[in-house]
Design a protein around this motif. Structure first.
Motif, PDB file in Angstrom:
ATOM      1  N   MET A   1      32.073  30.918 -15.428  1.00 28.38           N
ATOM      2  CA  MET A   1      30.924  30.224 -15.979  1.00 28.38           C
ATOM      3  C   MET A   1      30.540  29.089 -15.027  1.00 28.38           C
ATOM      4  SD  MET A   1      30.551  27.793 -19.402  1.00 28.38           S
ATOM      5  CE  MET A   1      32.240  27.974 -19.785  1.00 28.38           C
ATOM      6  N   LYS A   2      29.286  29.031 -14.665  1.00 26.39           N
ATOM      7  CA  LYS A   2      28.781  27.955 -13.814  1.00 26.39           C
ATOM      8  C   LYS A   2      28.438  26.760 -14.694  1.00 26.39           C
ATOM      9  CE  LYS A   2      25.320  26.974 -10.313  1.00 26.39           C
ATOM     10  NZ  LYS A   2      26.113  26.013  -9.610  1.00 26.39           N
ATOM     11  N   THR A   3      28.849  25.595 -14.241  1.00 27.28           N
ATOM     12  CA  THR A   3      28.540  24.377 -14.983  1.00 27.28           C
ATOM     13  C   THR A   3      27.723  23.431 -14.108  1.00 27.28           C
ATOM     14  OG1 THR A   3      30.598  23.300 -14.309  1.00 27.28           O
ATOM     15  CG2 THR A   3      30.629  24.529 -16.396  1.00 27.28           C
ATOM     16  N   GLY A  43      27.356  22.058 -25.727  1.00 37.96           N
ATOM     17  CA  GLY A  43      27.475  22.744 -24.453  1.00 37.96           C
ATOM     18  C   GLY A  43      28.156  21.916 -23.382  1.00 37.96           C
ATOM     19  N   ILE A  44      28.814  20.838 -23.802  1.00 34.35           N
ATOM     20  CA  ILE A  44      29.582  20.026 -22.869  1.00 34.35           C
ATOM     21  C   ILE A  44      30.972  20.644 -22.795  1.00 34.35           C
ATOM     22  CG2 ILE A  44      30.502  17.732 -22.363  1.00 34.35           C
ATOM     23  CD1 ILE A  44      28.053  16.625 -23.999  1.00 34.35           C
ATOM     24  N   VAL A  45      31.302  21.172 -21.635  1.00 30.87           N
ATOM     25  CA  VAL A  45      32.547  21.900 -21.418  1.00 30.87           C
ATOM     26  C   VAL A  45      33.699  20.932 -21.176  1.00 30.87           C
ATOM     27  CG1 VAL A  45      33.675  23.602 -19.925  1.00 30.87           C
ATOM     28  CG2 VAL A  45      31.254  23.851 -20.487  1.00 30.87           C
ATOM     29  N   GLU A  46      33.424  19.856 -20.439  1.00 27.13           N
ATOM     30  CA  GLU A  46      34.432  18.824 -20.156  1.00 27.13           C
ATOM     31  C   GLU A  46      33.728  17.483 -20.053  1.00 27.13           C
ATOM     32  OE1 GLU A  46      37.334  17.303 -20.468  1.00 27.13           O
ATOM     33  OE2 GLU A  46      38.367  18.904 -19.388  1.00 27.13           O
ATOM     34  N   MET A  47      34.429  16.461 -20.517  1.00 27.19           N
ATOM     35  CA  MET A  47      33.927  15.094 -20.411  1.00 27.19           C
ATOM     36  C   MET A  47      35.109  14.209 -20.062  1.00 27.19           C
ATOM     37  SD  MET A  47      32.154  12.627 -23.286  1.00 27.19           S
ATOM     38  CE  MET A  47      30.567  13.456 -23.307  1.00 27.19           C
ATOM     39  N   GLU A  48      34.924  13.385 -19.046  1.00 28.08           N
ATOM     40  CA  GLU A  48      35.949  12.428 -18.644  1.00 28.08           C
ATOM     41  C   GLU A  48      35.292  11.063 -18.536  1.00 28.08           C
ATOM     42  OE1 GLU A  48      37.044  14.089 -14.880  1.00 28.08           O
ATOM     43  OE2 GLU A  48      38.510  15.444 -15.763  1.00 28.08           O
ATOM     44  N   ILE A  49      36.029  10.022 -18.917  1.00 34.27           N
ATOM     45  CA  ILE A  49      35.550   8.655 -18.775  1.00 34.27           C
ATOM     46  C   ILE A  49      36.578   7.878 -17.970  1.00 34.27           C
ATOM     47  CG2 ILE A  49      34.890   6.518 -19.966  1.00 34.27           C
ATOM     48  CD1 ILE A  49      34.055   8.238 -22.373  1.00 34.27           C
ATOM     49  N   TYR A  50      36.089   7.175 -16.965  1.00 33.35           N
ATOM     50  CA  TYR A  50      36.936   6.352 -16.106  1.00 33.35           C
ATOM     51  C   TYR A  50      36.508   4.899 -16.260  1.00 33.35           C
ATOM     52  CZ  TYR A  50      38.276  10.738 -13.910  1.00 33.35           C
ATOM     53  OH  TYR A  50      38.755  11.998 -13.682  1.00 33.35           O
ATOM     54  N   LEU A  51      37.462   4.000 -16.029  1.00 32.51           N
ATOM     55  CA  LEU A  51      37.231   2.570 -16.205  1.00 32.51           C
ATOM     56  C   LEU A  51      37.723   1.798 -14.991  1.00 32.51           C
ATOM     57  CD1 LEU A  51      36.669   0.046 -18.105  1.00 32.51           C
ATOM     58  CD2 LEU A  51      39.046   0.321 -18.853  1.00 32.51           C
ATOM     59  N   GLU A  61      30.717  17.957 -17.557  1.00 39.37           N
ATOM     60  CA  GLU A  61      30.457  19.303 -17.051  1.00 39.37           C
ATOM     61  C   GLU A  61      29.831  20.062 -18.216  1.00 39.37           C
ATOM     62  OE1 GLU A  61      30.953  20.642 -13.988  1.00 39.37           O
ATOM     63  OE2 GLU A  61      31.890  18.847 -13.144  1.00 39.37           O
ATOM     64  N   VAL A  62      28.609  20.538 -18.013  1.00 38.06           N
ATOM     65  CA  VAL A  62      27.879  21.188 -19.101  1.00 38.06           C
ATOM     66  C   VAL A  62      27.531  22.624 -18.721  1.00 38.06           C
ATOM     67  CG1 VAL A  62      26.947  18.959 -19.825  1.00 38.06           C
ATOM     68  CG2 VAL A  62      25.566  20.437 -18.370  1.00 38.06           C
ATOM     69  N   ASP A  63      27.396  23.462 -19.752  1.00 41.31           N
ATOM     70  CA  ASP A  63      26.957  24.834 -19.497  1.00 41.31           C
ATOM     71  C   ASP A  63      25.434  24.905 -19.635  1.00 41.31           C
ATOM     72  OD1 ASP A  63      26.329  25.107 -22.256  1.00 41.31           O
ATOM     73  OD2 ASP A  63      28.224  26.122 -22.698  1.00 41.31           O
ATOM     74  N   ASN A  64      24.894  26.107 -19.507  1.00 37.68           N
ATOM     75  CA  ASN A  64      23.433  26.285 -19.515  1.00 37.68           C
ATOM     76  C   ASN A  64      22.792  25.979 -20.863  1.00 37.68           C
ATOM     77  OD1 ASN A  64      23.341  26.981 -16.829  1.00 37.68           O
ATOM     78  ND2 ASN A  64      23.562  29.168 -17.231  1.00 37.68           N
ATOM     79  N   SER A  65      23.581  25.907 -21.924  1.00 36.85           N
ATOM     80  CA  SER A  65      23.007  25.620 -23.245  1.00 36.85           C
ATOM     81  C   SER A  65      22.764  24.132 -23.472  1.00 36.85           C
ATOM     82  CB  SER A  65      23.918  26.172 -24.346  1.00 36.85           C
ATOM     83  OG  SER A  65      25.124  25.403 -24.437  1.00 36.85           O
ATOM     84  N   PHE A  66      23.296  23.276 -22.615  1.00 36.73           N
ATOM     85  CA  PHE A  66      23.187  21.826 -22.820  1.00 36.73           C
ATOM     86  C   PHE A  66      21.755  21.340 -22.628  1.00 36.73           C
ATOM     87  CE2 PHE A  66      23.138  17.456 -21.176  1.00 36.73           C
ATOM     88  CZ  PHE A  66      23.738  16.809 -22.249  1.00 36.73           C
TER      89      PHE A  66
END
Length: 117
Positions: A1-3, A43-51, A61-66
């Motif tokens: 799957m392409k994101t 459609g968010i496949v991965e979410m990371e938060i840095y501080l 990282e989102v898929d085509n449905s986002f």
């Protein structure tokens, strides 16, 4: 799957106690289940938060449905997501150049190693 990758930034209030509490809310199992569900359902496949200090950096990282507008509408109708957003505003503050009501702002990609000779 392409994101597709989206990178966003916002700030926390520069208060060590508030920053500590914010980090606690983001530990596994400490957030609101409806929020994680709304993220995945959008459609968010991965979410990371840095501080760093009080600056937050988010990678999605989102898929085509986002679709950001569709997610915003769904979130506005979900009381649990709205409760989370209200809670998070106790810790967050808009970036100095943000317009009224803006929180997470998209960042501009300026370098990508795979595009370099």
């Amino acid at each position: 799957m392409k994101t597709i990758r989206h990178c966003l930034a916002t700030d926390l209030k520069n208060n060590p106690e508030l920053i500590k509490k914010y980090k606690e809310y983001h530990k596994p199992g400490k957030g609101f289940p409806a929020v994680a569900k709304s993220i995945r359902d959008a459609g968010i496949v991965e979410m990371e938060i840095y501080l760093i200090e009080n600056r937050l950096f988010m990678i999605m990282e989102v898929d085509n449905s986002f679709d950001a507008a569709t997610k915003a509408k769904a979130d506005a109708l979900c009381p649990e997501v709205q409760r989370w957003e209200t809670l998070m505003w106790q810790f967050q503050q808009a970036l100095p150049w943000a317009k009224a009501g803006e929180k997470w702002l998209p960042m501009e990609e300026i370098f990508k190693l795979t595009e370099q000779p």
